[in-house]
Design a protein around this motif. Structure first.
Motif, PDB file in Angstrom:
ATOM      1  N   LEU B 547      10.003   6.659 -10.127  1.00 16.66           N
ATOM      2  CA  LEU B 547      11.204   5.707  -9.861  1.00 16.66           C
ATOM      3  C   LEU B 547      12.403   6.524 -10.546  1.00 16.66           C
ATOM      4  O   LEU B 547      13.448   6.462  -9.780  1.00 16.66           O
ATOM      5  N   ASP B 548      12.154   7.381 -11.624  1.00 16.53           N
ATOM      6  CA  ASP B 548      13.232   8.004 -11.890  1.00 16.53           C
ATOM      7  C   ASP B 548      13.769   9.217 -10.941  1.00 16.53           C
ATOM      8  O   ASP B 548      14.799   9.466 -10.799  1.00 16.53           O
ATOM      9  N   VAL B 549      12.828   9.793 -10.286  1.00 17.75           N
ATOM     10  CA  VAL B 549      13.061  10.834  -9.580  1.00 17.75           C
ATOM     11  C   VAL B 549      13.670  10.154  -8.284  1.00 17.75           C
ATOM     12  O   VAL B 549      14.719  10.698  -7.693  1.00 17.75           O
ATOM     13  N   CYS B 583      12.654  -0.805  -3.747  1.00 16.92           N
ATOM     14  CA  CYS B 583      11.586  -1.981  -3.697  1.00 16.92           C
ATOM     15  C   CYS B 583      10.193  -1.692  -3.508  1.00 16.92           C
ATOM     16  O   CYS B 583       9.305  -1.860  -4.329  1.00 16.92           O
ATOM     17  N   LEU B 584      10.018  -0.859  -2.600  1.00 14.04           N
ATOM     18  CA  LEU B 584       8.562  -0.005  -2.346  1.00 14.04           C
ATOM     19  C   LEU B 584       8.091   0.600  -3.614  1.00 14.04           C
ATOM     20  O   LEU B 584       7.127   0.539  -3.811  1.00 14.04           O
ATOM     21  N   ALA B 585       8.961   1.514  -4.120  1.00 11.63           N
ATOM     22  CA  ALA B 585       8.448   2.237  -5.506  1.00 11.63           C
ATOM     23  C   ALA B 585       8.158   1.143  -6.452  1.00 11.63           C
ATOM     24  O   ALA B 585       7.190   1.239  -7.384  1.00 11.63           O
ATOM     25  N   LEU B 586       9.030   0.025  -6.482  1.00  8.75           N
ATOM     26  CA  LEU B 586       8.687  -1.081  -7.739  1.00  8.75           C
ATOM     27  C   LEU B 586       7.332  -1.484  -7.242  1.00  8.75           C
ATOM     28  O   LEU B 586       6.377  -1.639  -8.276  1.00  8.75           O
ATOM     29  N   SER B 587       7.189  -1.829  -5.972  1.00  6.29           N
ATOM     30  CA  SER B 587       5.779  -2.645  -5.656  1.00  6.29           C
ATOM     31  C   SER B 587       4.624  -1.407  -6.108  1.00  6.29           C
ATOM     32  O   SER B 587       3.561  -2.020  -6.537  1.00  6.29           O
ATOM     33  N   GLN B 588       4.843  -0.006  -5.759  1.00  8.06           N
ATOM     34  CA  GLN B 588       3.766   0.527  -6.092  1.00  8.06           C
ATOM     35  C   GLN B 588       3.604   0.820  -7.531  1.00  8.06           C
ATOM     36  O   GLN B 588       2.410   0.629  -8.150  1.00  8.06           O
ATOM     37  N   GLN B 589       4.781   0.492  -8.318  1.00  9.37           N
ATOM     38  CA  GLN B 589       4.560   0.736  -9.962  1.00  9.37           C
ATOM     39  C   GLN B 589       3.777  -0.436 -10.414  1.00  9.37           C
ATOM     40  O   GLN B 589       2.960  -0.462 -11.130  1.00  9.37           O
ATOM     41  N   THR B 653       3.770 -11.601  -9.069  1.00 10.32           N
ATOM     42  CA  THR B 653       4.348 -10.275  -9.290  1.00 10.32           C
ATOM     43  C   THR B 653       4.417  -9.446  -8.289  1.00 10.32           C
ATOM     44  O   THR B 653       5.415  -8.780  -7.959  1.00 10.32           O
ATOM     45  N   MET B 654       3.048  -9.263  -7.782  1.00  6.42           N
ATOM     46  CA  MET B 654       2.777  -8.214  -6.612  1.00  6.42           C
ATOM     47  C   MET B 654       3.605  -8.550  -5.492  1.00  6.42           C
ATOM     48  O   MET B 654       4.070  -7.694  -4.767  1.00  6.42           O
ATOM     49  N   ALA B 655       3.707  -9.678  -5.082  1.00  4.31           N
ATOM     50  CA  ALA B 655       4.547 -10.240  -3.920  1.00  4.31           C
ATOM     51  C   ALA B 655       5.982 -10.217  -3.900  1.00  4.31           C
ATOM     52  O   ALA B 655       6.617 -10.115  -3.010  1.00  4.31           O
ATOM     53  N   SER B 656       6.619 -10.013  -5.386  1.00  8.39           N
ATOM     54  CA  SER B 656       8.013 -10.127  -5.446  1.00  8.39           C
ATOM     55  C   SER B 656       8.739  -8.998  -4.829  1.00  8.39           C
ATOM     56  O   SER B 656       9.636  -9.465  -4.035  1.00  8.39           O
ATOM     57  N   PRO B 657       8.354  -7.783  -4.784  1.00  6.71           N
ATOM     58  CA  PRO B 657       9.187  -6.619  -4.364  1.00  6.71           C
ATOM     59  C   PRO B 657       9.136  -7.136  -2.632  1.00  6.71           C
ATOM     60  O   PRO B 657      10.179  -6.721  -2.042  1.00  6.71           O
TER      61      PRO B 657
END
Lengths: 235, 978
Positions: B547-549, B583-589, B653-657
Motif C-alpha cells: 500500500l505504501d508503494v 480499493c483493490l489494494a485495500l481489499s487484498q490487505q 468487511t471483505m465486501a466493503s472495498p
C-alpha cells in the motif's frame, strides 16, 4: 518441495539441485515466451488478414490457448505441485473440472474488476471477457498448474515472504508483472493520440503480455542472481 | 524556532498561496478593456468653431475580400518561394496596385486567438476565456459584429473556428473542420468550390475565406516539403481568380473593391507553430485595390506592422467604428489616396479610440508620452482645420498638414505600444518571484519530513543562525539590487514592481531567509546522516507494505502526468484509476489479514508447521497488534453489538472495498467529463433532460433522505432538526426553480428564482455551523472535552454537507450520497481495522477528494464550472458571495474529504495527539508538490501550442485549490490546539 534439506545435508548438492531446478524453470519460461511469439507470427501464414492489431480478438484467443497449452504440458511433465494422496481417475477428473471452474471464476472476477475500472459494461463484452481470459491465463492458470487447488497455498504465495520454492518466486514475479503490465497498459487508452493500439483492450492486453514476457525472462535471472540469499522454508 | 506542526505548516501554506497569487497575476496579465458603453464618435477638432464632420466617414471601398491562409509565412509570398510558386502575387506586390507589409503576430501563435486579434484588434489574453465562460462566441466589440450591425452582408468559407466565434453573423457560411490534419486537399476544395458562384453574385459586401491546407501540410511535412509549392500555386491561382473577378466588376461610378491577403501565423522550420520565433510571428499582409498607386520598384524593404493594425484599417475602409478594445493603428498607405482632411480625420478617430482605451486602463494616463503627443497633434489638427476651412490653400497648409499627420502617427505608435505592453507579455519577473517562494517552501516541507512525520509532529525552522549569517544579508542586498535594476529598466509593465517598496523588501527578505533556512536544514541533515552512519548501519526502509508503494507511486505518477497535455485533459481518468487500484489494494490487505491470521491460528494446532508461522510472522507483525489492542475493534462492536453482525463481520468487511468500487463505477457513469469522451451519453444528461423530471425528483428526494440518514448519526438533536428542515428546504428550492416537482404539483407552475427557499436553507446552514463552532470553542476554551469537540467538528461537517447539497445540481446529489457512504464504509470497516497511520489515511483522503472533484462533473476545462451555484439565493450578481459559493460548489469533493479527514483524525481516541499534525503536514505536502511542479512546467511551456486551451485552465484550477488548501490548513491548526 524440490529441496530436501533433511535428506541432502550437503550444501553443495543443494546448490546443484537449485541450479538444475532454475534451468528447468528457465526452459519452461522459454517455451512460454516462444509460444507467445509464435502466436503472433504463425497465424499470419495460416489465416487470411491476420494481424495482431487488426484481428486482435483472434490473437487474444490464440495467445491464451497456446500459453495455456505450454503451461499445462509443463505441469504434466515436471509435476511441481505435490501429487494428492488419492490418485484415482475419478479424482483426476474432479480435479480437472474443479480447475476449469476456478479458471472460469477467475475470468469472471477479472472481467468484473476490469468493468469496475471503467471498461464499458454492455458494449464490447467479448473484448473485455477475452482480455480477462488472457489475464487469467497469465496468472490463475499458472497458479493452478503450480499450486493446484489448494487455496491456502495461493494466499500464502501471494503474501510477503510467502514463497517456499523457486517456483513460488517465479509465480510471484510473473503474476505481478502481468498485472502491473495490464495496469500500465490502461493509461494511454483515454488520451487523444488517435493510434490504432489505443482501442480497448489492445493496449491493456499488450501491457499484460509484455509484462508477462518480462516476468518470464526476469524470474530465472533474478532467482539465479539471488540464489544465495533465497533460503526457502521447508514444508 | 520550533513551531507546532500544523501551525508552521499553515504559515507555509499561506505563504505559498500568496506566492501562487503573485504567479497567477504575472501569468495572466489584466486585460486591456474598455467599458461597455457605446463608442462615441468624436467631432473633428477645429480651433475656430465646430466642424460639420460629426459622424463617421463614409466607406472607402464597396467590397472587401479577405483571404486568410492558415500558417502563411511571410517568405511564402515575399521570399524565394513566393517568387517561384506565386507568380501572380509577386507581380501584384512588385508592380501592381498594392501595399504590402509584414504583419507581426503575438504569441501564442495559434489560430483562434489570432482570429480574435485580426477581428478585434486587441491582443486576447487567457482572461478573456474566463470572461466569457461557457460561450465560445466572441462577445467583445469586433469588426464582424460592427459590419453586421451596419447592415453589411458577410459571407464566410473556411475554418469553422470563425463560425463558432461569430454565430449568426454570416449570411452564408460553410465551415470546414481542421480536425483531420492529414487532409490537405479536401479542406481547401470545400472552400474553393463556392468561390465561382459567390464571385458572380452581387449580394454581399464582405467575403472571408480561410484556407487550412497549408497549415496541415506544415504540420505534416514542414515548410520545405515538396507539397508546399503546389499548394502555394493553388492559392496564387485562387487569388488571381478573385482579383480579376473583382476588377471586372469595377466601374467608374461605384467605389472600388479591396482584396486583403493575410496569414494568421507562420510556421517553424519543423512545421509547427504556437511560439514566438520570427518564423512563427511574421506573416504577410497585402492590400490590393485599383485605387492604390502602381508600384515601380520592389527593392524597398517591407514595412513591419502589427497584426492588430488590420482591424482599425478595415474598419476605416468600410466606414465602421473602430472596435473599442483595438490596440491597432491605422495603416496609412491604405488611405493615402484620400484628401488630407480625410486622412487626418481617420487618424484622429483612431487616436481618440486608443487614448480612450488608455484612459480607462492606466491610472496615470496623462503622463503617458503617447497621450501627450496625441493631445498636441489634436491641437495642431484643429489649427490646420481652421486654416483649411478659411480657404487657405497655400504650400504652408500642405506642410502643416504633413506635420500634423506625422504627429498623429507618432502618437498612435506610442499609444499602441504602451497599451500592448500591458497585455502582450507574460510578466516574467512576478512569475519568477512567485515561483522562487513556492519552490523554497516545497523544499522546506520536504526537508522537514522526518520531523513533521516524527513523533512530535513539529516543524523545526532554525531561524537564529541563518538570520545572522553573512549569506542572508548578502542575498538580501543582491535581490534588492536586482529588484531595482529590473524595475527601472524593464519595458513591460510588471505587477511586482508596482507594489510598494516595503512589500518588495519584505518579499526579498523572505526569499533569502527561506533560502538560508533550507541551507542550514540541509547541513543539519547531512551532519545527522553522517553521525548515524558512524553509529552503524541503519535499518533500511524496506518494510514498506504494498500500500505504501502504491501511495507513493500514485502520487509521484500523477505529478509526472501533469507535463503532458493529453494527460491533463483526461486527469480524471488518472484519479479514477488510482482510487480503484487503492480499493483493490485495500481489499487484498483485508483478505490477507483475515485469512492469514486465521490460518496461523488453525494450523498451529494440527500440523504445527513452523515455516508457515515464520512466513506469516514477519508480515503480520504490523497487524498482530490489532489483536492485542481490543479497543480498535470495540468501536465496531459498539456500533453493532448484535451477534449476527459479529458473525458476518468478516464477510462484510471483505465486501466493503468492492462496494466502494461499485460506487465509484456508478459515479463515473454519472458525469462523463474531460475532453475526449465528454460527449459520450451519461446518466447525468439523461436525468437533466426535461422528460425525466419525475425520475430526477425521485432521485433527489431519495438522495436528500440518504444524506440525512448518513449525516445525522453524530449530531446533537438541535442540529438534527435543523438538518432535516434544511434538506427539506433544498427540495423546495429545487422545485421552486423548476428542477424537480412535488407529486401534487401541477406541471405548469411559474418558475421563480427561489430566493426565499434558498435563504431559508442558508439560515439552517449558518445555524448548524454556529452550533458546531460553539461546541468547538467550548471544548477548546473551557472543558477540553474530546466528546464535545468531535461533536462540534461533526456539526461543522454536516453544515458543509448541507451547503453543498444546496449548491449541487439535483442530478449531482447522488455524488454527495456516495461520498458519505464511502466515507462511512471506510471509517467503519477499513481504517479502524487495518490501523493505518495518519499519513496513509491523509493520502487516501486526498486521493478520494481529487477523484470526487471529477466525479461531480468538473474537468480541467473552464467550461465545466457551474456558475449557477454562485446565484443560489442571491437576487443578482454580488461578487464576493458568488465567488465563494462557486468555489465551494466546485471544490466540494476535496473540501468535504479534507474536513472529514479532520473529523476522523480528531475523533480517534486511540490516535496519538500528533495525528492531526501529521495529517496537516501530509496534506500540505501533497498539495504543494503538484502545484510547484505544475508552475515550473507551465513557465517552461508558456509558448506551447496548448498553453491556453489545456495548461492555463488547469493552472487556474490548481491556483484556486491552493487557496482552498490554505483554508483547510487554517482549520486544521484551529483544531490542533492541545
Amino acid at each position: 518441495m524440490k529441496t530436501y534439506p533433511g535428506e541432502l545435508g550437503d550444501i553443495q548438492e543443494k546448490d546443484i539441485m537449485k541450479d538444475i531446478e532454475i534451468m528447468s524453470m528457465a526452459s519452461v519460461h522459454f517455451f512460454c515466451v516462444l509460444s507467445i511469439i509464435l502466436s503472433a507470427v504463425v497465424p499470419a501464414f495460416l489465416l487470411e488478414k491476420f494481424s495482431v492489431l487488426g484481428t486482435h480478438l483472434t490473437w487474444l484467443c490464440i495467445c491464451s490457448v497456446s500459453v495455456a497449452a505450454v503451461n499445462i504440458i509443463a505441469s504434466v511433465v515436471l509435476k511441481p505441485n505435490p501429487s494428492p494422496k488419492r490418485n484415482s481417475l475419478s479424482h483426476k477428473v474432479t480435479r480437472f473440472l474443479k480447475s476449469c471452474l476456478y479458471f472460469m471464476i477467475s475470468c469472471l472476477l477479472f472481467h468484473t474488476i476490469v468493468v469496475l475500472y471503467g471498461a464499458p459494461l454492455l458494449e464490447s463484452v467479448l473484448e473485455t471477457f477475452l482480455f480477462a481470459a488472457l489475464l487469467s491465463t497469465f496468472t490463475t492458470l499458472r497458479c493452478l498448474c503450480l499450486l493446484g487447488l489448494n487455496l491456502q497455498a495461493w494466499i500464502r504465495v501471494f503474501s510477503k515472504n510467502g514463497a517456499m520454492s523457486i517456483w513460488d518466486s517465479s509465480l510471484q514475479i510473473t503474476t505481478v508483472c502481468s498485472i502491473v503490465g495490464a495496469w500500465l497498459g490502461a493509461f494511454p487508452i483515454p488520451l487523444d493520440w488517435d493510434r490504432p493500439w489505443q482501442v480497448w483492450p489492445i493496449s491493456c492486453s499488450f501491457g499484460a503480455t509484455f509484462g508477462y514476457v518480462a516476468g518470464l525472462i526476469t524470474a530465472p535471472l533474478w532467482i539465479y542472481w539471488n540464489r544465495k540469499q533465497l533460503t526457502y522454508k521447508s514444508k | 524556532m520550533r513551531a507546532r506542526g500544523s501551525l508552521g505548516v499553515t504559515c507555509c501554506v499561506l505563504l505559498q498561496a500568496a506566492a501562487v497569487a503573485l504567479f497567477l497575476r504575472g501569468f495572466f496579465p489584466a486585460p486591456v478593456r474598455s467599458l461597455n458603453r457605446p463608442a462615441e464618435i468624436p467631432v473633428e477638432p477645429n480651433a475656430g468653431g465646430i466642424s460639420n464632420w460629426t459622424s463617421l466617414p463614409p466607406p472607402l471601398f464597396r467590397r472587401v475580400v479577405i483571404v486568410l491562409i492558415d500558417a502563411l509565412r511571410e517568405d511564402f509570398v515575399f521570399g524565394p518561394k513566393g517568387k517561384e510558386f506565386m507568380p501572380y502575387m509577386t507581380h501584384i506586390v512588385g508592380k501592381g496596385t498594392s501595399h504590402s507589409f509584414v504583419a507581426k503576430a503575438t504569441a501564442p501563435t495559434v489560430t483562434m486567438p489570432r482570429i480574435k486579434a485580426l477581428t478585434t484588434g486587441s491582443i486576447p489574453g487567457f482572461i478573456d476565456v474566463i470572461m466569457n465562460l461557457n460561450s465560445p462566441a466572441l462577445l467583445e466589440d469586433n469588426l464582424i459584429w460592427q459590419a453586421k450591425t451596419a447592415g453589411k452582408r458577410i459571407i464566410f468559407y473556411g475554418d469553422d473556428t470563425w463560425v463558432r466565434l461569430f454565430p449568426k453573423h454570416f449570411v452564408e457560411y460553410d465551415g470546414t473542420t481542421s480536425f483531420f490534419v492529414s487532409d490537405f486537399t479536401e479542406v481547401d476544395n470545400n472552400v474553393t468550390r463556392h468561390l465561382n458562384n459567390v464571385l458572380k453574385r452581387e449580394d454581399w459586401d464582405i467575403l472571408i475565406v480561410h484556407y487550412l491546407g497549408l497549415d496541415h501540410i506544415g504540420h505534416l511535412t514542414g515548410p520545405n516539403s515538396p507539397l508546399i509549392g503546389p499548394k502555394l500555386s493553388e492559392m496564387d491561382h485562387i487569388l488571381k481568380k478573385i482579383h480579376t473577378s473583382l476588377l471586372s466588376k469595377e466601374s467608374d461610378n461605384v467605389l472600388p473593391s479591396l482584396l486583403v491577403l493575410c496569414g494568421d501565423h507562420g510556421m517553424t522550420e519543423a512545421g509547427g507553430h504556437g511560439g514566438s520565433s520570427d518564423d512563427e510571428v511574421h506573416t504577410p499582409l497585402v492590400f490590393v485595390s485599383s485605387v492604390f498607386d502602381k508600384k515601380e520598384g520592389y527593392d524597398k524593404p517591407l514595412e513591419l506592422v502589427q497584426q492588430t493594425d488590420l482591424a482599425p484599417t478595415l474598419a476605416v475602409s468600410l466606414g465602421l467604428p473602430i472596435s473599442r478594445n483595438s490596440l491597432g493603428k491605422l495603416i496609412l498607405p491604405v488611405v493615402e489616396g484620400r484628401t488630407m482632411r480625410e486622412q487626418l480625420r481617420f487618424l484622429h478617430l483612431n487616436g481618440f479610440q486608443l487614448s480612450r482605451l488608455l484612459k480607462e486602463n492606466m491610472p496615470a494616463y496623462e503622463k503617458d508620452i503617447g497621450f501627450q503627443q496625441f493631445k498636441t497633434a489634436e491641437k495642431s489638427h484643429g489649427n490646420w482645420l481652421k486654416l483649411y476651412l478659411d480657404g487657405n490653400t497655400s504650400e504652408v497648409l500642405t506642410n502643416l498638414g504633413k506635420k500634423v499627420l506625422k504627429q498623429y502617427l507618432d502618437a498612435l505608435k506610442m499609444l499602441s505600444s504602451s497599451l500592448s505592453k500591458q497585455v502582450a507579455q507574460y510578466d516574467l519577473y512576478s512569475m519568477m518571484v512567485g515561483t522562487a517562494i513556492i519552490v523554497e517552501i516545497l523544499f522546506l516541507l520536504l526537508l522537514s519530513i522526518p520531523k513533521g512525520l516524527g513523533s512530535s509532529a513539529e516543524l523545526e525552522v532554525p531561524l537564529s543562525s541563518p538570520l545572522f549569517s553573512l549569506l542572508f544579508y548578502l542575498m538580501c542586498l543582491l535581490l534588492s539590487a536586482i529588484h531595482v535594476i529590473v524595475c527601472t529598466s524593464t519595458e513591460n509593465s510588471c505587477y511586482f514592481c508596482t507594489l510598494s517598496w516595503l512589500i518588495a523588501i519584505g518579499v526579498m527578505i523572505l526569499i533569502s531567509g527561506l533560502f538560508c533556512v533550507i541551507l542550514s536544514l540541509l547541513g543539519k541533515m547531512c551532519a545527522n546522516s553522517k553521525s548515524l552512519k558512524k553509529q552503524g548501519p541503519l535499518a533500511s526502509g524496506s518494510d514498506w507494505s504494498e500500500l505504501d508503494v502504491l501511495l507513493l507511486v500514485g502520487t509521484v505518477g500523477h505529478v509526472l502526468t501533469l507535463g503532458s497535455s493529453s494527460f491533463v485533459e483526461e486527469e480524471h481518468q488518472t484519479w479514477y484509476f488510482l482510487i480503484n487500484t487503492l480499493c483493490l489494494a485495500l481489499s487484498q490487505q483485508i483478505c490477507r489479514k483475515y485469512f492469514l491470521v486465521k490460518n496461523s491460528d488453525v494450523e498451529l494446532s494440527p500440523s504445527g508447521s513452523k515455516g508457515y508461522e515464520d512466513a506469516n510472522e514477519s508480515f503480520s507483525s504490523k497487524d498482530s497488534d490489532i489483536y492485542s489492542m481490543p479497543e480498535s475493534d470495540s468501536k465496531i462492536n459498539k456500533l453493532n453489538t448484535s451477534g449476527l453482525f459479529k458473525h458476518y463481520e468478516k464477510w462484510i468487511t471483505m465486501a466493503s472495498p468492492w462496494v466502494i468500487l461499485i460506487c465509484c463505477r456508478l459515479l463515473r457513469s454519472l458525469n462523463q467529463t474531460g475532453v475526449q469522451w465528454a460527449h459520450r451519453p451519461d446518466f447525468g444528461h439523461w436525468l437533466t433532460s426535461s422528460e425525466q423530471k419525475a425520475a430526477l425528483s425521485l432521485l433527489s428526494a431519495v438522495s436528500l433522505g440518504m444524506i440525512f440518514v448518513l449525516v445525522q448519526r453524530r449530531c446533537s438533536l438541535v442540529s438534527k432538526i435543523a438538518l432535516a428542515l434544511g434538506l427539506l428546504g433544498i427540495y423546495c428550492y429545487r422545485s421552486a426553480i423548476g428542477n424537480v416537482v412535488f407529486p401534487w404539483q401541477q406541471d405548469s407552475q411559474g418558475i421563480s428564482k427561489g430566493i426565499i427557499e434558498a435563504r431559508f436553507v442558508y439560515i439552517f446552514v449558518l445555524g448548524i455551523l454556529f452550533t458546531g463552532t460553539k461546541d468547538l470553542l467550548k471544548s477548546q476554551v473551557f472543558t477540553m472535552d474530546s466528546n464535545t469537540k468531535s461533536r462540534g467538528l461533526w456539526e461543522v461537517y454536516s453544515g458543509l454537507v448541507l451547503l453543498t447539497a444546496l449548491l449541487f445540481r439535483p442530478h449531482n446529489l447522488p455524488v454527495l450520497v456516495f461520498c458519505l457512504i464511502i466515507q462511512t464504509i471506510m471509517m467503519t470497516f477499513i481504517w479502524n481495522l487495518l490501523k493505518y497511520d495518519a499519513a496513509q489515511i491523509t493520502i487516501m483522503h486526498y486521493w478520494f477528494g481529487q477523484a470526487f472533484f471529477y466525479f461531480q462533473g468538473n474537468s480541467n476545462n473552464i467550461a465545466t464550472v457551474d456558475i449557477s451555484a454562485g446565484f443560489v439565493g442571491l437576487d443578482d450578481y454580488i461578487e464576493i458571495p458568488a465567488i465563494l459559493l462557486t468555489t465551494v460548489a466546485t471544490y466540494a469533493g476535496p473540501l468535504l474529504w479534507a474536513i472529514h479527514l479532520i473529523c476522523y483524525l480528531s475523533s480517534e481516541t486511540i490516535r496519538s495527539s500528533s495525528a492531526k499534525g501529521h495529517g496537516c503536514f501530509c496534506y500540505a505536502l501533497l498539495r504543494s508538490i503538484p502545484i510547484t511542479v505544475y508552475i515550473i512546467l507551465v513557465t517552461s511551456l508558456r509558448y506551447h501550442l496548448f498553453i491556453w486551451s489545456v495548461f492555463s485552465p488547469k493552472l487556474l484550477y490548481e491556483g484556486i485549490q491552493a487557496f482552498v488548501t490554505a483554508a483547510i490548513c487554517v482549520f486544521f491548526t484551529a483544531m490542533d490546539k492541545n
